[in-house]
Structure formats: structure tokens, C-alpha cells
Scaffold this motif. Sequence first.
Motif: not given
Length: 117
Positions: A40-54
Motif C-alpha cells: 500500500a502507498p507509504g507502507k511496507q510490503r505485506e505477505q498475504v498468503a502462500t500455497i505450496t505445490s502440494g
Amino acid sequence: QVTLVESGGGLVQAGGSLRLSCATSRSIFSSNAMGWYRRAPGKQREQVATITSGGSTNYASFVSGRFTISRDNAKNTVYLQMNSLKPEDTAVYYCFVGAAVTLMKYWGQGTQVTVSS
């Protein structure tokens, strides 16, 4: 050269939904975890979600059950279904390849999500 093609961003009212998509090559998709982060503007990046190959998933605490990450192995595509969107979800959302944003190997060009109040 690895390409991640994102789509699905846009403008939505608070409480609405969007589904983001990210497509890449089979060679990349089939053997790697995938994820989404946002900035977001003026903010650090945030991880939202991840999914493995499995198919195992992980979500940021701020998602609070509103978002769902999934992958379609036949289409080499990862999705982020976002429901009950809030104005604070407004950001550019990026797809990435890797187990976490701090380990990402590749990332897309980003898609803008704007949530109006």
C-alpha cells in the motif's frame, strides 16, 4: 525468462469481492510454492498468503478468513479470492514464486486493488 501474468484487480466497494489470478509456465508452477503479497502507498510490503505445490496454505493474520488462495495445476494458475474487502485492503497486489515473500524468486507486475468506503 520467467513471466507471471496477473489479472483481476479493480475498484470495489467495501464488503465486496475480487478474485486475482496469476498464470505462469508449467515448469515454474508445478514445482514451486506460490504466493501473494501487497504494498500500500507509504507502507511496507505485506505477505498475504502462500500455497505450496502440494496445496498447503498459509495466511497473514489480517486476512482473518476473508481470503482464500488456491491453485489450478491444469492451468498453471494461482488465485486469490478476496471477500469482505475493506478500505485498508487497498494496495497493489503481487504474485510471487517462492515459499515466502522473503524467499521469492520471481514476482509479477502487480495489480491494483482499490476498496472504497
